[in-house]
Every structure is written in structure tokens, then in C-alpha cells.
Design a protein around this motif. Structure first.
Motif, PDB file in Angstrom:
ATOM      1  N   SER A  42       8.346  -2.915   0.877  1.00 38.69           N
ATOM      2  CA  SER A  42       8.327  -3.995   0.282  1.00 38.69           C
ATOM      3  C   SER A  42       7.162  -4.541  -0.316  1.00 38.69           C
ATOM      4  CB  SER A  42       9.047  -5.298   0.967  1.00 38.69           C
ATOM      5  OG  SER A  42       8.907  -6.514   0.167  1.00 38.69           O
ATOM      6  N   ALA A  43       6.091  -4.470   0.688  1.00 42.10           N
ATOM      7  CA  ALA A  43       4.684  -4.812   0.377  1.00 42.10           C
ATOM      8  C   ALA A  43       4.163  -3.841  -0.881  1.00 42.10           C
ATOM      9  CB  ALA A  43       3.854  -4.744   1.497  1.00 42.10           C
ATOM     10  N   GLU A  44       4.456  -2.703  -0.545  1.00 42.20           N
ATOM     11  CA  GLU A  44       3.859  -1.620  -1.373  1.00 42.20           C
ATOM     12  C   GLU A  44       4.539  -1.762  -2.995  1.00 42.20           C
ATOM     13  OE1 GLU A  44       4.804   1.922   0.440  1.00 42.20           O
ATOM     14  OE2 GLU A  44       3.438   1.781   2.002  1.00 42.20           O
ATOM     15  N   ARG A  45       5.735  -2.218  -3.017  1.00 44.95           N
ATOM     16  CA  ARG A  45       6.194  -2.097  -4.377  1.00 44.95           C
ATOM     17  C   ARG A  45       5.695  -3.531  -4.884  1.00 44.95           C
ATOM     18  NH1 ARG A  45       7.134  -0.963  -8.871  1.00 44.95           N
ATOM     19  NH2 ARG A  45       9.094  -1.879 -10.077  1.00 44.95           N
ATOM     20  N   THR A  46       5.542  -4.640  -4.174  1.00 45.56           N
ATOM     21  CA  THR A  46       5.106  -5.662  -4.477  1.00 45.56           C
ATOM     22  C   THR A  46       3.644  -5.574  -5.120  1.00 45.56           C
ATOM     23  OG1 THR A  46       6.210  -7.307  -3.103  1.00 45.56           O
ATOM     24  CG2 THR A  46       4.367  -8.108  -3.959  1.00 45.56           C
ATOM     25  N   LEU A  47       2.799  -5.048  -4.446  1.00 44.02           N
ATOM     26  CA  LEU A  47       1.518  -4.405  -5.009  1.00 44.02           C
ATOM     27  C   LEU A  47       1.671  -3.673  -6.226  1.00 44.02           C
ATOM     28  CD1 LEU A  47      -1.675  -4.058  -4.504  1.00 44.02           C
ATOM     29  CD2 LEU A  47      -0.982  -1.892  -3.206  1.00 44.02           C
ATOM     30  N   GLU A  48       2.293  -2.719  -6.417  1.00 45.36           N
ATOM     31  CA  GLU A  48       2.704  -2.161  -7.713  1.00 45.36           C
ATOM     32  C   GLU A  48       2.867  -2.900  -8.661  1.00 45.36           C
ATOM     33  OE1 GLU A  48       5.716   0.787  -6.763  1.00 45.36           O
ATOM     34  OE2 GLU A  48       4.563   2.024  -5.760  1.00 45.36           O
ATOM     35  N   LEU A  49       3.903  -4.010  -8.455  1.00 41.18           N
ATOM     36  CA  LEU A  49       4.083  -5.043  -9.578  1.00 41.18           C
ATOM     37  C   LEU A  49       3.145  -5.664 -10.049  1.00 41.18           C
ATOM     38  CD1 LEU A  49       7.427  -6.303  -8.090  1.00 41.18           C
ATOM     39  CD2 LEU A  49       7.204  -5.045 -10.252  1.00 41.18           C
ATOM     40  N   PHE A  50       1.984  -6.043  -9.299  1.00 49.50           N
ATOM     41  CA  PHE A  50       0.971  -6.982  -9.525  1.00 49.50           C
ATOM     42  C   PHE A  50      -0.323  -6.065 -10.220  1.00 49.50           C
ATOM     43  CE2 PHE A  50       2.978 -10.047  -6.982  1.00 49.50           C
ATOM     44  CZ  PHE A  50       3.050 -11.141  -7.679  1.00 49.50           C
ATOM     45  N   LEU A  51      -0.403  -4.935  -9.393  1.00 48.92           N
ATOM     46  CA  LEU A  51      -1.340  -3.928 -10.384  1.00 48.92           C
ATOM     47  C   LEU A  51      -1.116  -3.621 -11.693  1.00 48.92           C
ATOM     48  CD1 LEU A  51      -2.116  -1.463  -7.416  1.00 48.92           C
ATOM     49  CD2 LEU A  51      -3.616  -3.198  -8.243  1.00 48.92           C
ATOM     50  N   ALA A  52       0.444  -3.730 -12.106  1.00 51.43           N
ATOM     51  CA  ALA A  52       0.843  -3.567 -13.519  1.00 51.43           C
ATOM     52  C   ALA A  52       0.455  -4.444 -14.551  1.00 51.43           C
ATOM     53  CB  ALA A  52       2.204  -3.186 -13.399  1.00 51.43           C
ATOM     54  N   GLU A  53       0.249  -5.666 -13.863  1.00 54.52           N
ATOM     55  CA  GLU A  53      -0.054  -6.806 -14.702  1.00 54.52           C
ATOM     56  C   GLU A  53      -1.509  -7.025 -14.815  1.00 54.52           C
ATOM     57  OE1 GLU A  53       2.173  -7.755 -16.382  1.00 54.52           O
ATOM     58  OE2 GLU A  53       3.771  -6.676 -15.111  1.00 54.52           O
ATOM     59  N   GLY A  54      -2.384  -6.059 -14.252  1.00 58.39           N
ATOM     60  CA  GLY A  54      -3.650  -6.236 -14.273  1.00 58.39           C
ATOM     61  C   GLY A  54      -4.517  -7.211 -13.242  1.00 58.39           C
ATOM     62  N   VAL A  55      -3.694  -7.384 -12.162  1.00 57.39           N
ATOM     63  CA  VAL A  55      -4.201  -8.021 -10.862  1.00 57.39           C
ATOM     64  C   VAL A  55      -5.050  -6.916 -10.198  1.00 57.39           C
ATOM     65  CG1 VAL A  55      -3.782  -9.346  -9.084  1.00 57.39           C
ATOM     66  CG2 VAL A  55      -2.332  -9.841 -11.056  1.00 57.39           C
ATOM     67  N   ASP A  56      -6.238  -7.325  -9.628  1.00 53.23           N
ATOM     68  CA  ASP A  56      -6.932  -6.545  -8.794  1.00 53.23           C
ATOM     69  C   ASP A  56      -6.491  -6.980  -7.481  1.00 53.23           C
ATOM     70  OD1 ASP A  56      -8.794  -5.035  -7.543  1.00 53.23           O
ATOM     71  OD2 ASP A  56     -10.657  -6.312  -7.859  1.00 53.23           O
ATOM     72  N   ALA A  57      -5.456  -6.200  -6.860  1.00 51.82           N
ATOM     73  CA  ALA A  57      -4.980  -6.367  -5.634  1.00 51.82           C
ATOM     74  C   ALA A  57      -4.957  -5.471  -4.688  1.00 51.82           C
ATOM     75  CB  ALA A  57      -3.426  -6.923  -5.854  1.00 51.82           C
ATOM     76  N   ALA A  66      -0.205  -5.614  12.118  1.00 54.66           N
ATOM     77  CA  ALA A  66       0.226  -6.805  11.675  1.00 54.66           C
ATOM     78  C   ALA A  66       0.827  -6.734  10.653  1.00 54.66           C
ATOM     79  CB  ALA A  66      -1.026  -7.768  11.339  1.00 54.66           C
ATOM     80  N   PRO A  67       1.970  -7.751  10.026  1.00 56.91           N
ATOM     81  CA  PRO A  67       2.437  -7.650   8.837  1.00 56.91           C
ATOM     82  C   PRO A  67       1.660  -7.552   7.756  1.00 56.91           C
ATOM     83  CG  PRO A  67       3.521  -9.225  10.295  1.00 56.91           C
ATOM     84  CD  PRO A  67       2.128  -8.916  11.012  1.00 56.91           C
ATOM     85  N   PRO A  68       2.320  -6.859   6.617  1.00 61.99           N
ATOM     86  CA  PRO A  68       1.249  -6.712   5.429  1.00 61.99           C
ATOM     87  C   PRO A  68       1.643  -7.862   4.212  1.00 61.99           C
ATOM     88  CG  PRO A  68       3.340  -5.258   5.178  1.00 61.99           C
ATOM     89  CD  PRO A  68       3.573  -6.043   6.558  1.00 61.99           C
ATOM     90  N   ALA A  69       0.461  -8.235   4.078  1.00 60.20           N
ATOM     91  CA  ALA A  69       0.164  -9.356   2.689  1.00 60.20           C
ATOM     92  C   ALA A  69      -0.442  -8.704   1.563  1.00 60.20           C
ATOM     93  CB  ALA A  69      -0.488 -10.471   3.371  1.00 60.20           C
ATOM     94  N   VAL A  70      -0.185  -9.226   0.291  1.00 60.10           N
ATOM     95  CA  VAL A  70      -0.774  -8.827  -0.681  1.00 60.10           C
ATOM     96  C   VAL A  70      -1.600  -9.729  -1.263  1.00 60.10           C
ATOM     97  CG1 VAL A  70      -0.494  -7.811  -3.125  1.00 60.10           C
ATOM     98  CG2 VAL A  70       1.065  -7.188  -1.507  1.00 60.10           C
ATOM     99  N   VAL A  71      -3.003  -9.402  -1.404  1.00 61.00           N
ATOM    100  CA  VAL A  71      -4.102 -10.455  -2.006  1.00 61.00           C
ATOM    101  C   VAL A  71      -4.609  -9.747  -3.167  1.00 61.00           C
ATOM    102  CG1 VAL A  71      -6.306 -11.403  -1.570  1.00 61.00           C
ATOM    103  CG2 VAL A  71      -4.387 -11.354   0.369  1.00 61.00           C
ATOM    104  N   GLY A  72      -4.780 -10.693  -3.966  1.00 56.35           N
ATOM    105  CA  GLY A  72      -5.469 -10.077  -5.575  1.00 56.35           C
ATOM    106  C   GLY A  72      -5.961 -11.191  -6.466  1.00 56.35           C
ATOM    107  N   GLU A  73      -6.583 -10.894  -7.539  1.00 52.37           N
ATOM    108  CA  GLU A  73      -7.137 -11.687  -8.521  1.00 52.37           C
ATOM    109  C   GLU A  73      -7.001 -11.314  -9.861  1.00 52.37           C
ATOM    110  OE1 GLU A  73     -11.070 -14.346  -8.111  1.00 52.37           O
ATOM    111  OE2 GLU A  73     -11.733 -12.281  -8.935  1.00 52.37           O
TER     112      GLU A  73
END
Length: 445
Positions: A42-57, A66-73
Motif C-alpha cells: 500500500s505504501a509503495e502504491r501510494t508513493l507511485e501515485l504521488f510521484l506521478a503527480e510530480g511530488v518528490d517523495a 517500523a511501519p512505512p510512511a510516505v513523505v514528499g514535496e
């Protein structure tokens, strides 16, 4: 410009819904050790979604394992405000699939709702952020930072550590927490207060071992008898909390019609409400005491013995203005004073969460109210309290005391988050995505 944004949101909604359905199919139950690989997926798919929108994540953790979180800008214009978008990608267990009208991890539309575990809580929160970014594209009017958590449904144990480790990458002028709901279908809301909670395990012992009820019944009190008497002391005759020293206060001036209360609560015919005062105060700004678990012999196969020990889990939802420390102290004080017949009492604090009262004013709130009213065709948002708890909000307030915190969400009174047949109202979801895009526009202005 508003019509332009509205049109862009409508254009991206089919892809946003498809991506939401893909997320729902991932069984990211953070409480289940056998499905931790699904949380990673789920974290990996979430990361892919935001990378596709130009987020540096990227995916981050408080420590190895520890559980995975997604951080980006994603940067906006120079000098523009910074907005942190929060949601979580983990979900509650589905419990018994037989209670669902369709498979819990196969998104299914019925009567304008999309059903599935996480379809609302909180994968729709993720997709509201994705949808707003997708609609705005390269015309992003603010700098957006991102924090998508992977352990919200298991009490966010490593969140304080993550906020400290990544403070420079998460610091923002405005924080949008998309994990709450709206007042009704067609009526938006900003959540401005939430109750906190304490969970305390209570053990009562009267005997060193079980004994024959015929030999000793009538002289020696059994532990269940003592526990029932002790638990009964927690409420007044009308069902209001009887624990002295718990805070309570007024609620927003919102009417909650009787017929809606009964329909949404699932109350049986003829059921009387407990407590006193306006319904919204009893639900939002007064404490509530519940026994959420009880250990005792089962009815099936029960023998004629006096039980030596009984255990109960007592949960108190604590009102804004109170603290978990005070609530624990007052509960333990009450239990010690009311335990009957000299029974031995032991209490263990399971967990706690602080109540929140947000100062719902200032430029960020003005921007949000204008965006919501526009997205809901002129219907202004309600300042809504929530009887449940989102303890991690206190962590954000402590980490970023200068930020304005907006608590938004996709849920409605019939969402059934955490229960069977969790569902997302699709027409309301469109308004939520539009409102967030308009909010970012307003904040940029």
C-alpha cells in the motif's frame, strides 16, 4: 477560474476513482502481522501515485522494521505558503466477511456509494489529495508537503519520532488532515473539536481460586458480582458519567434532529437516550464511559462455581478541556472508592489520547470556508465536533505550534468506517476533491 478548476476536477475524477479502487484492493491491515506485506504494498502504491503527480517523495520509517510512511514535496511559486497534506494508507480489519454485502476488498458500487474497506477511511483521503494535485497540475499555487501515515489504525506509535526526524521536510503554514467527515450529504464541515480517550483494564479478585457455588454461595462474593457492582457505580441512574472531576463544556450550536439520531445510531424502537443536555454536547463535549470488553466464563459450559477474578476494559471518551492524565487519575480514584466488599483491585492503563479544540479562525479557516461553500454550491460548512478521537492531531500541534490545522474528510453519517459495508458517497467525494483544489487556490492567493 473557479469554473476552470471545477472542470479540471471533473476531468480527472475517473482516473482518481480507478486509482482509489486499486488502493482498496490492497489489504493494508496494520493490526494483522500476517498482512504487513500488504501494508508495504500500500505504501509503495501510494508513493507511485504521488510521484506521478510530480511530488518528490519517498517511503520513510522511524526505524528499520517500523511501519512505512510516505513523505514528499512539490514546490509552488517562490514565497507561496506551504501546505502539509495528511492521510493514512492503513485500514481496519474487515472482521467477519459474512457481514458484508460485497467482498470487503473488492470495491463495489451500489446506489451511488463505493463499498470496500478503506474506501472512505482513509484511502479516499489519500485520493482527495491526489485528485486536487492532479486537477491543478503545474499550476500549483502553494508548496505542498506530504505525510501519508501507515499506522494510524494501530495508534500511530512511531508518529512522534517521524515528526521529529522529518520536521524540516514537514513544517508548514497550514496542515490539512483528511481523516474526518462532513455533517451530512450536501452539508460540508470542518472538524473543530474531538474528544480524547483513555482505555484502562480493570481487574477485581475476591478469591484465590474458584470454589463451589453451593458450598460458598451466599457468604463469599464472587468476582463477577463485585465487578458488576463496581462497574454500575460508573454511571448515574440516567446513564451519565458518575466519575467526579471529568471536564465537560458547551458544543457548537448545531441541531441534530431526533429522527436522524435514531437512524444513524441504529437505536432500537423505544430506546431511551442516556445522559443530559443537548445531544451534540453529549456526543462531542461531554465525557462518555463505556465497557468495551469483559473477561468472565462463557455461558456455554459454565460450571456452578464462584469466579475468583473478573476483568473489564473501561474506555472513557474525554471532553475538550480535559487531559488524559486527569481522566486516568479520576477513574482510578473512583474505582478505589467504590470497589465492594474489600475485593482486590488492579488497574492497567492500555493507552491514552488527548482531546482537541482547534481555534477555528484566521486566514486559513477563511480560505477553507470559502472553498467549501463554493464546492457545495453555496452551502457554508458547519463547525462540527466529533465524539471519537484522532490522538495524533495533538502530535502535529506540538510539533508545529505555529501552523493552522484544518481537519477535513470524506466521511458522511452513513460511511460506517471501521464497520461492515464501509462506503464512500461518490458525489460527495467529488465535492471533497473540488474543495481541496479550491482551498489550495485560496491559500495561494
Amino acid at each position: 477560474m473557479s469554473d476552470d478548476i471545477r472542470g479540471k476536477v471533473q476531468a480527472v475524477l475517473p482516473s482518481v476513482r480507478a486509482d482509489l479502487e486499486d488502493l482498496v484492493r490492497i489489504q493494508s491491515v496494520s493490526a494483522d502481522p500476517e498482512r504487513l506485506s500488504e501494508v508495504e504494498k500500500s505504501a509503495e502504491r501510494t508513493l507511485e501515485l504521488f510521484l506521478a503527480e510530480g511530488v518528490d517523495a519517498e517511503i520513510v520509517r522511524a526505524f528499520d522494521g517500523a511501519p512505512p510512511a510516505v513523505v514528499g514535496e512539490k514546490k509552488g511559486p517562490a514565497g507561496a505558503p506551504t501546505v502539509l497534506l495528511y492521510a493514512h494508507h492503513d485500514v481496519q480489519p474487515e472482521n467477519d466477511p459474512a457481514d458484508w454485502d460485497s467482498p470487503p476488498y473488492e470495491p463495489t458500487e451500489r446506489d451511488g456509494r463505493l463499498y470496500g474497506r478503506g474506501a472512505a477511511d482513509d484511502k479516499a483521503g489519500i485520493m482527495a489529495h491526489v485528485g486536487a494535485l492532479r486537477a491543478l497540475g503545474d499550476d500549483l499555487p502553494v508548496t505542498v508537503r506530504l505525510f501519508i501515515e501507515g499506522e494510524e489504525e494501530v495508534a500511530s506509535a512511531t508518529l512522534p519520532q517521524l515528526l521529529e526526524q522529518y520536521q524540516d521536510r514537514l513544517k508548514a503554514d497550514v496542515i490539512v488532515i483528511a481523516d474526518s467527515g462532513n455533517w451530512d450529504i450536501g452539508v460540508p464541515a470542518l472538524t473543530t473539536s474531538l474528544r480524547g480517550l483513555i482505555r484502562v483494564d480493570v481487574e477485581v479478585r475476591t478469591l484465590t481460586h474458584a470454589v463451589h457455588s453451593g458450598m460458598w454461595g451466599g457468604l463469599a462474593p464472587d468476582a463477577i458480582m463485585a465487578m458488576v457492582r463496581l462497574l454500575d457505580s460508573l454511571w448515574t441512574p440516567d446513564g451519565a458519567p458518575a466519575v467526579a472531576g471529568l471536564a465537560s463544556g458547551p458544543a457548537a450550536d448545531v441541531e441534530y434532529p431526533e429522527e436522524r439520531l435514531r437512524a444513524e445510531s441504529g437505536a432500537i424502537d423505544g430506546l431511551s437516550w442516556i445522559g443530559e443536555g443537548p445531544a451534540v454536547e453529549r456526543l462531542w463535549t461531554q465525557p462518555a464511559i463505556t465497557v468495551t470488553g469483559f473477561d468472565a466464563p462463557k455461558v456455554a459450559g459454565a460450571s456452578n462455581t464462584l469466579s475468583p477474578v473478573a476483568r473489564a476494559r473501561v474506555t472513557i471518551r474525554i471532553a475538550p478541556g480535559d487531559t488524559s492524565e486527569n481522566a486516568v487519575a479520576r477513574l482510578e480514584e473512583h474505582l478505589r472508592a467504590h470497589v465492594p466488599w474489600g475485593a482486590a483491585l488492579q488497574t492497567t492503563v492500555v493507552d491514552t489520547g488527548e482531546p482537541i479544540a482547534l481555534p477555528a479562525q484566521g486566514p486559513a479557516y477563511d480560505a477553507a470556508r470559502a472553498a467549501f461553500a463554493e464546492a457545495w454550491d453555496g452551502t457554508a460548512p458547519v463547525d462540527m465536533g466529533v465524539g471519537g478521537s484522532i490522538p495524533f492531531i495533538a502530535e502535529f500541534l506540538e510539533a508545529f505550534p505555529q501552523a493552522s490545522v484544518l481537519v477535513t474528510g470524506v466521511e458522511d453519517p452513513d460511511t460506517r468506517a471501521h464497520g461492515a459495508n464501509e462506503g464512500l458517497h461518490l458525489a460527495e467525494f467529488e465535492r471533497v476533491v473540488l474543495a481541496e483544489a479550491l482551498l489550495l487556490r485560496n491559500l495561494g492567493a
